[in-house]
Design an enzyme around this catalytic site. Structure first.
Site: not given
Length: 287
Positions: A189, A194, A209, A212
């Site tokens: 990912d 991120h 961040i 998820g």
């Protein structure tokens, strides 16, 4: 381009055939916090060189594990800027224990389009089979696209997980590392949300961040380790609703209840006065 529900709804995406190895599984487990203590033999079972035990949540990265380009939100009738998108929910059902290596094929369709007015929710359903055609896992995921609503679709029903009105049976603290997102991105990912501070700012965040799905995997691992005695095969089904962000280095606090053969719960962030991270956690135990 706006969402075209006449084209998008029910559309079949190109099938994907992929392979994975025990090393891929071990890297994924490290990325979700397994084997943090190298003297913990139970944790080392996640990173065995030949036959590591496999968290069912590995299914969420298996098909794209070796991707090196940022994902694109481009499907039939759908073309959305990645900066507008956050993960809404994720559910995986393991039909049998996941093998530590193998080859499989995933077929995916756009199952739902929800029009929230100011945003759109796109729901995908996938079925993954092994080389013999036997089902390994099924999954259902949704993404929330800001500013993409208003296309005239149904609003969609709520899938809220009801929690018991009593103290939780378990409270688990799940620490994350400051570089956790940089480690998790090696699992395929490469969304710059991120890893790139400038991109994260453009998306409305002060800093990159945590993925998820990294939080998703960290919580699943903690539930397996702390409630299911480390037995990954007991995690037959696992779903969450994403309700907020986790910053790398923060501690996720999981409150879990056992009821009717299932585990339900929620996850908050300790450093931000219990800000919600996962509003609905649902675990189906193997029978």
């Amino acid at each position: 381009m706006p969402i075209d529900p006449a084209v998008a709804l029910g559309a079949e995406l190109p099938e994907t055939t992929f392979s994975w190895t025990a090393s891929d599984v071990a890297l994924y487990h490290l990325a979700v916090g397994a084997a943090a203590d190298p003297m913990d033999t139970a944790g080392l079972a996640y990173v065995d060189d030949v036959a590591p035990k496999v968290l069912p949540t590995f299914a969420t990265v298996a098909a794209s594990f070796h991707a090196t380009e940022p994902p694109k939100v481009v499907f039939p009738g759908i073309d959305i800027d990645l900066a507008k998108v956050v993960h809404g929910s994720q559910q995986v059902t393991a039909h049998r224990p996941l093998p530590p290596s193998g080859t499989a094929t995933t077929r995916t369709r756009i199952a739902e389009l929800q029009d929230k007015g100011s945003a759109a929710v796109i729901v995908q359903e996938s079925v993954t089979v092994d080389e013999g055609g036997e089902t390994l896992w099924t999954s259902r995921s949704s993404i929330f696209a800001k500013g993409e609503g208003g296309f005239g679709g149904e609003r969609g029903a709520s899938a809220k997980v009801e929690l018991p009105d009593r103290a939780p049976d378990h409270r688990i603290e799940v620490p994350t590392r400051p570089n956790q997102a940089l480690l998790y991105r090696l699992c395929g990912d490469r969304n710059p949300l991120h890893s790139d501070p400038a991109f994260a700012k453009r998306a409305g965040f002060d800093r990159p961040i945590l993925h998820g799905l990294c939080s998703y995997g960290c919580v699943a691992r903690a539930i397996v380790d702390e409630i299911l005695d480390g037995d990954v095969t007991q995690l037959a089904g696992y779903g969450v609703t994403f309700a907020g962000i986790v910053l790398p280095g923060e501690t996720i606090v999981v409150d879990a209840w056992e009821a009717d053969g299932r585990i339900v719960g929620r996850a908050t962030v300790a450093e931000r006065d219990g800000a919600m991270a996962l509003a609905g956690i649902s675990v189906d135990r193997a029978r």
